[in-house]
Scaffold this active site. Structure first.
Site, PDB file in Angstrom:
ATOM      1  N   ASP A   1       0.816  -1.069  -0.020  1.00  6.14           N
ATOM      2  CA  ASP A   1       0.042  -0.148  -0.202  1.00  6.14           C
ATOM      3  C   ASP A   1       0.863   1.187   0.024  1.00  6.14           C
ATOM      4  O   ASP A   1       0.418   2.250   0.517  1.00  6.14           O
ATOM      5  CB  ASP A   1      -0.912  -0.155   1.022  1.00  6.14           C
TER       6      ASP A   1
ATOM      7  N   LYS B   1       1.710   2.131  -5.187  1.00  2.00           N
ATOM      8  CA  LYS B   1       2.351   1.664  -6.218  1.00  2.00           C
ATOM      9  C   LYS B   1       1.456   1.991  -7.643  1.00  2.00           C
ATOM     10  O   LYS B   1       1.832   2.172  -8.589  1.00  2.00           O
ATOM     11  CB  LYS B   1       2.297   0.029  -6.243  1.00  2.00           C
TER      12      LYS B   1
ATOM     13  N   ASN C   1      -5.507 -10.124  -3.826  1.00  2.00           N
ATOM     14  CA  ASN C   1      -5.254  -9.631  -2.455  1.00  2.00           C
ATOM     15  C   ASN C   1      -4.638  -7.859  -2.617  1.00  2.00           C
ATOM     16  O   ASN C   1      -4.811  -7.360  -1.767  1.00  2.00           O
ATOM     17  CB  ASN C   1      -4.291 -10.374  -1.816  1.00  2.00           C
TER      18      ASN C   1
ATOM     19  N   GLY D   1      -4.748  -4.156  -3.752  1.00  2.00           N
ATOM     20  CA  GLY D   1      -5.667  -3.011  -4.016  1.00  2.00           C
ATOM     21  C   GLY D   1      -4.837  -2.074  -4.623  1.00  2.00           C
ATOM     22  O   GLY D   1      -4.140  -1.214  -3.722  1.00  2.00           O
ATOM     23  N   HIS D   2      -4.671  -1.551  -5.676  1.00  2.00           N
ATOM     24  CA  HIS D   2      -3.949  -0.630  -6.301  1.00  2.00           C
ATOM     25  C   HIS D   2      -4.981   0.603  -6.629  1.00  2.00           C
ATOM     26  O   HIS D   2      -5.655   0.548  -7.673  1.00  2.00           O
ATOM     27  CB  HIS D   2      -3.078  -0.889  -7.427  1.00  2.00           C
ATOM     28  N   THR D   3      -4.484   1.817  -6.019  1.00  2.00           N
ATOM     29  CA  THR D   3      -5.512   2.858  -6.299  1.00  2.00           C
ATOM     30  C   THR D   3      -4.993   4.157  -7.236  1.00  2.00           C
ATOM     31  O   THR D   3      -3.903   4.303  -7.014  1.00  2.00           O
ATOM     32  CB  THR D   3      -5.837   3.571  -4.783  1.00  2.00           C
TER      33      THR D   3
ATOM     34  N   THR E   1      -6.055 -11.387   3.515  1.00  2.00           N
ATOM     35  CA  THR E   1      -7.222 -10.687   2.935  1.00  2.00           C
ATOM     36  C   THR E   1      -8.427 -11.689   2.701  1.00  2.00           C
ATOM     37  O   THR E   1      -9.281 -11.216   2.200  1.00  2.00           O
ATOM     38  CB  THR E   1      -6.823  -9.971   1.629  1.00  2.00           C
TER      39      THR E   1
ATOM     40  N   GLN F   1       1.864  -5.921  -3.090  1.00  2.00           N
ATOM     41  CA  GLN F   1       2.366  -6.255  -1.816  1.00  2.00           C
ATOM     42  C   GLN F   1       3.453  -5.514  -1.661  1.00  2.00           C
ATOM     43  O   GLN F   1       3.832  -4.452  -2.383  1.00  2.00           O
ATOM     44  CB  GLN F   1       2.307  -7.704  -1.464  1.00  2.00           C
TER      45      GLN F   1
ATOM     46  N   THR G   1       2.676 -12.757   2.638  1.00  2.00           N
ATOM     47  CA  THR G   1       1.824 -13.129   1.629  1.00  2.00           C
ATOM     48  C   THR G   1       2.693 -14.532   1.025  1.00  2.00           C
ATOM     49  O   THR G   1       3.655 -14.874   1.586  1.00  2.00           O
ATOM     50  CB  THR G   1       1.541 -12.193   0.318  1.00  2.00           C
TER      51      THR G   1
ATOM     52  N   THR H   1      -8.526  -3.116  -0.378  1.00  2.00           N
ATOM     53  CA  THR H   1      -9.101  -4.399  -0.393  1.00  2.00           C
ATOM     54  C   THR H   1     -10.109  -4.600   0.616  1.00  2.00           C
ATOM     55  O   THR H   1     -11.253  -5.079  -0.018  1.00  2.00           O
ATOM     56  CB  THR H   1      -8.069  -5.269  -0.919  1.00  2.00           C
TER      57      THR H   1
ATOM     58  N   ARG I   1      -9.907  -2.598   6.107  1.00  2.00           N
ATOM     59  CA  ARG I   1      -9.449  -2.735   7.273  1.00  2.00           C
ATOM     60  C   ARG I   1      -8.529  -1.251   7.599  1.00  2.00           C
ATOM     61  O   ARG I   1      -7.783  -1.061   6.805  1.00  2.00           O
ATOM     62  CB  ARG I   1      -8.487  -4.172   7.543  1.00  2.00           C
ATOM     63  N   PRO I   2      -8.508  -0.971   8.912  1.00  2.00           N
ATOM     64  CA  PRO I   2      -7.512   0.101   9.232  1.00  2.00           C
ATOM     65  C   PRO I   2      -6.155  -0.139   8.988  1.00  2.00           C
ATOM     66  O   PRO I   2      -5.843  -1.434   9.334  1.00  2.00           O
ATOM     67  CB  PRO I   2      -8.029   0.397  10.743  1.00  2.00           C
ATOM     68  N   ARG I   3      -5.183   0.400   8.511  1.00  2.00           N
ATOM     69  CA  ARG I   3      -3.755   0.200   8.438  1.00  2.00           C
ATOM     70  C   ARG I   3      -3.391   0.835   9.692  1.00  2.00           C
ATOM     71  O   ARG I   3      -3.476   1.744  10.255  1.00  2.00           O
ATOM     72  CB  ARG I   3      -3.178   0.818   7.318  1.00  2.00           C
TER      73      ARG I   3
HETATM   74  P1  GDP Z   1      -0.781   0.338  -3.669  1.00  2.00           P
HETATM   75  O1  GDP Z   1      -1.376  -0.840  -3.177  1.00  2.00           O
HETATM   76  O2  GDP Z   1       0.730   0.403  -3.507  1.00  2.00           O
HETATM   77  O3  GDP Z   1      -1.100   0.875  -5.087  1.00  2.00           O
HETATM   78  O4  GDP Z   1      -1.638   1.607  -2.711  1.00  2.00           O
HETATM   79  P2  GDP Z   1      -3.170   1.763  -2.034  1.00  2.00           P
HETATM   80  O5  GDP Z   1      -3.671   2.069  -3.351  1.00  2.00           O
HETATM   81  O6  GDP Z   1      -3.338   0.484  -1.469  1.00  2.00           O
HETATM   82  O7  GDP Z   1      -2.957   2.951  -1.185  1.00  2.00           O
HETATM   83  C1  GDP Z   1      -2.142   4.342  -1.328  1.00  2.00           C
HETATM   84  C2  GDP Z   1      -3.255   5.229  -1.135  1.00  2.00           C
HETATM   85  O8  GDP Z   1      -2.422   6.564  -1.039  1.00  2.00           O
HETATM   86  C3  GDP Z   1      -4.291   5.433  -2.100  1.00  2.00           C
HETATM   87  O9  GDP Z   1      -5.509   5.715  -1.313  1.00  2.00           O
HETATM   88  C4  GDP Z   1      -3.742   6.586  -2.875  1.00  2.00           C
HETATM   89  O10 GDP Z   1      -4.806   7.293  -3.554  1.00  2.00           O
HETATM   90  C5  GDP Z   1      -3.260   7.406  -1.796  1.00  2.00           C
HETATM   91  N1  GDP Z   1      -1.978   8.048  -2.195  1.00  2.00           N
HETATM   92  C6  GDP Z   1      -0.921   7.697  -3.381  1.00  2.00           C
HETATM   93  N2  GDP Z   1      -0.117   8.515  -3.367  1.00  2.00           N
HETATM   94  C7  GDP Z   1      -0.362   9.427  -2.556  1.00  2.00           C
HETATM   95  C8  GDP Z   1       0.309  10.811  -2.199  1.00  2.00           C
HETATM   96  O11 GDP Z   1       1.383  11.194  -2.805  1.00  2.00           O
HETATM   97  N3  GDP Z   1      -0.224  11.306  -1.322  1.00  2.00           N
HETATM   98  C9  GDP Z   1      -1.306  11.299  -0.788  1.00  2.00           C
HETATM   99  N4  GDP Z   1      -1.948  11.913   0.169  1.00  2.00           N
HETATM  100  N5  GDP Z   1      -2.076  10.038  -1.017  1.00  2.00           N
HETATM  101  C10 GDP Z   1      -1.525   9.382  -1.930  1.00  2.00           C
HETATM  102  P1  IMO Z   2      -1.122  -4.022  -2.182  1.00  2.00           P
HETATM  103  O1  IMO Z   2      -0.579  -4.578  -3.500  1.00  2.00           O
HETATM  104  C1  IMO Z   2      -1.058  -4.636   2.113  1.00  2.00           C
HETATM  105  C2  IMO Z   2      -1.085  -8.794   3.464  1.00  2.00           C
HETATM  106  C3  IMO Z   2      -2.342  -8.978   4.424  1.00  2.00           C
HETATM  107  C4  IMO Z   2      -1.794 -10.004   5.351  1.00  2.00           C
HETATM  108  C5  IMO Z   2      -0.674 -10.608   4.525  1.00  2.00           C
HETATM  109  C6  IMO Z   2      -1.101 -12.056   3.867  1.00  2.00           C
HETATM  110  O2  IMO Z   2      -2.222  -3.293  -2.480  1.00  2.00           O
HETATM  111  O3  IMO Z   2       0.009  -3.318  -1.507  1.00  2.00           O
HETATM  112  P2  IMO Z   2      -2.624 -12.709   1.788  1.00  2.00           P
HETATM  113  O4  IMO Z   2      -4.198 -12.294   1.703  1.00  2.00           O
HETATM  114  O5  IMO Z   2      -1.818 -12.154   0.816  1.00  2.00           O
HETATM  115  O6  IMO Z   2      -2.430 -14.193   2.003  1.00  2.00           O
HETATM  116  O7  IMO Z   2      -2.391 -11.829   3.064  1.00  2.00           O
HETATM  117  O8  IMO Z   2      -0.292  -9.678   3.412  1.00  2.00           O
HETATM  118  N1  IMO Z   2      -1.426  -8.041   2.285  1.00  2.00           N
HETATM  119  C7  IMO Z   2      -1.254  -6.902   1.835  1.00  2.00           C
HETATM  120  N2  IMO Z   2      -0.893  -5.663   2.919  1.00  2.00           N
HETATM  121  N3  IMO Z   2      -1.211  -4.517   1.002  1.00  2.00           N
HETATM  122  C8  IMO Z   2      -1.228  -5.648  -0.255  1.00  2.00           C
HETATM  123  O9  IMO Z   2      -1.407  -5.366  -1.510  1.00  2.00           O
HETATM  124  C9  IMO Z   2      -1.520  -6.766   0.526  1.00  2.00           C
HETATM  125  N4  IMO Z   2      -1.795  -8.072   0.043  1.00  2.00           N
HETATM  126  C10 IMO Z   2      -1.596  -8.875   1.285  1.00  2.00           C
HETATM  127  O10 IMO Z   2      -2.885  -7.848   4.985  1.00  2.00           O
HETATM  128  O11 IMO Z   2      -0.999  -9.513   6.251  1.00  2.00           O
HETATM  129 MG    MG Z   3      -2.897  -1.754  -1.801  1.00  2.00          MG
END
Ligand code: GDP
Ligand code: IMO
Ligand code: MG
Length: 420
Positions: A14, A17, A39, A41-43, A129, A219, A234, A295, A298-300
């Site tokens: 998270d 990416k 598992n 979740g890329h935003t 997840t 991840q 994972t 995804t 849950r609170p991080r």
């Molecule tokens: P990923 O799994 O690595 O693609 O990351 P996630 O999408 O799970 O979580 C990143 C969160 O941070 C998302 O809600 C994005 O919209 C947000 N985000 C990404 N880059 C930035 C940034 O530079 N600043 C802020 N405030 N939010 C960001």
């Molecule tokens: P992105 O790509 C953050 C964590 C789960 C758990 C462990 C194992 O969005 O960064 P799994 O379901 O993979 O067997 O869970 O890995 N986990 C992640 N944490 N970002 C993710 O993906 C994750 N994918 C799995 O929370 O601790």
């Molecule tokens: Mg993510």
């Protein structure tokens, strides 16, 4: 000089990416995921609209880019069909724009069931997840898995059902009692079939032809099955090396490897986290950073940047540069800290990330403090355009992790990106 770029999560996932793949995809022809499944979740934001992608690579919204899922990925077919429908308003998906590896393994309703059951019954849950990721990779390693190419052929799919009936206690009953889920699972096969093929061959050909290829990690390195905080990891190879195993290409084709890190750290699920903040500062970061799982919701858990973990992550994945993301969230804090080493009750000062999760759980962070900044960070432009204290923080991080910070993120949008 190679033409492949790898972008991996440098922490526990998270890191942002999705946003950075969307930005960097502009420079390449193909974007490929090499491990993990839904598992992830890329935003990212398309024309101000928030989109969360779980399986389709985050380069999909850049015009004419090809997306690929390679052999090391695990695919949930019905969820993938739903995701393809989700991107349809923005993108016309044709088999020449989406390459699905016939070698990738399939997540079935059974694997999801096993994941959930294991988690709920375990005395040491991982906090997965519950998307069936671990059981699907286990089946693959056990050579009883179902590959996407086999899943697409009705007779082979049926043969797999038979194999599972024989080898997995409870499978037959699940198959009967969850008929709707299994029907959905089967119905997706014909929809995906035109996209399934030798994705690795196509990507290798693109590399040979000198086209730019961007590999999207899911991840993060600290969740890697080999190098992460096992068992709180994972089930795939998240580090840069996983890309070679999954796609099958020569490392000499690599141009750059980037590690995306938050300017602080978050972790979802169980497992040790030395710099975790259980106080009001942690709460402040979580609230401002909107730190809820993309995804699972849950609170991080939040904490200060950990340079011990970052040095380890950089050593494993070999970063040419780190992308320090979400810097804007730290704006307004009177001081910002970075963990430079750990203190262990019996082992003393530790500078190398320990292999033992019990040791890691007992480590207390030793911090270096940096003065905070209150000015809003620029949305676009150069890293050197940032206010002095933010620049000093970036310089401090570079020194402590031994890798240059190549890019900085200052907001959720494509343009919220600072470069050298
Ligand atoms: P990923 O799994 O690595 O693609 O990351 P996630 O999408 O799970 O979580 C990143 C969160 O941070 C998302 O809600 C994005 O919209 C947000 N985000 C990404 N880059 C930035 C940034 O530079 N600043 C802020 N405030 N939010 C960001
Ligand atoms: P992105 O790509 C953050 C964590 C789960 C758990 C462990 C194992 O969005 O960064 P799994 O379901 O993979 O067997 O869970 O890995 N986990 C992640 N944490 N970002 C993710 O993906 C994750 N994918 C799995 O929370 O601790
Ligand atoms: Mg993510």
């Amino acid at each position: 000089m190679g033409n492949v770029t790898i972008l991996v999560g440098a922490q526990w996932g998270d890191e942002g990416k999705g946003k950075w793949i969307d930005i960097l995809a502009d420079r390449v022809a193909v974007v490929a995921r090499y491990q993990g499944g839904n598992n992830a979740g890329h935003t990212l934001y398309v024309n101000g609209q928030k989109v969360v992608l779980h399986q389709i690579p985050s380069g999909i919204f850049q015009p004419d880019k090809i997306s690929a899922l390679a052999s090391g990925v695990v695919v949930n077919p019905s969820q993938l069909v739903m995701e393809m429908d989700k991107v349809k308003p923005y993108v016309t998906l044709t088999p020449d724009r989406l390459w699905l590896s016939a070698r990738a393994h399939v997540i079935s309703p059974w694997h999801i069931h096993v994941d959930g059951k294991k988690e709920s019954e375990s005395s040491q849950p991982i906090g997965t997840t519950k998307r069936g990721i671990g059981p699907t990779y286990a089946e693959k390693a056990n050579r009883t898995g179902l590959r996407l190419g086999d899943y697409a052929v009705a007779s082979r799919r049926k043969a797999w059902f038979e194999l599972m009936r024989e080898s997995a206690p409870g499978f037959a009953q699940h198959f009967e009692s969850h008929a709707e889920a299994w029907q959905e699972f089967e119905a997706a096969a014909d929809k995906l079939a035109p996209f399934i093929g030798d994705a690795e061959l196509h990507v290798r050909k693109a590399i040979q032809a000198g086209q730019g290829v961007l590999l999207e990690g899911a991840q993060g390195v600290l969740l890697d099955i080999n190098h992460g905080t096992y068992p709180y990891v994972t089930s795939s190879e998240t580090a840069a090396g996983g890309a070679f195993a999954s796609l099958g290409f020569a490392p000499r084709h690599i141009d750059k490897i980037y590690g995306v890190a938050k300017a602080y750290v978050t972790r979802v699920g169980e497992g040790p986290f030395p710099t975790e903040l259980k106080d009001e500062v942690g709460q402040w970061i979580a609230t401002k950073g909107k730190e809820f799982g993309a995804t699972t919701g849950r609170p991080r858990r939040c904490g200060w940047l950990d340079a011990v973990a970052m040095r380890y992550s950089a050593a494993i994945s070999g970063y040419d540069g780190v992308i320090l993301n979400k810097m804007d969230i730290l704006t307004g804090l009177p001081e910002v800290k970075v963990c430079v080493a750990y203190e262990h009750p019996t082992l003393g000062r530790i500078e190398d990330f320990p292999w033992d999760y019990e040791v890691l759980a007992q480590c207390r962070p030793i911090y270096q403090s940096f003065p905070g900044w209150t000015e809003e960070l620029p949305h676009g432009g150069k890293i050197s355009d940032m206010p002095a204290n933010a620049r000093a923080y970036v310089a401090g991080v570079e020194e402590l992790i031994g890798v240059p910070v190549s890019m900085v993120g200052t907001g959720v949008n494509r343009q919220d990106a600072l470069f050298r």
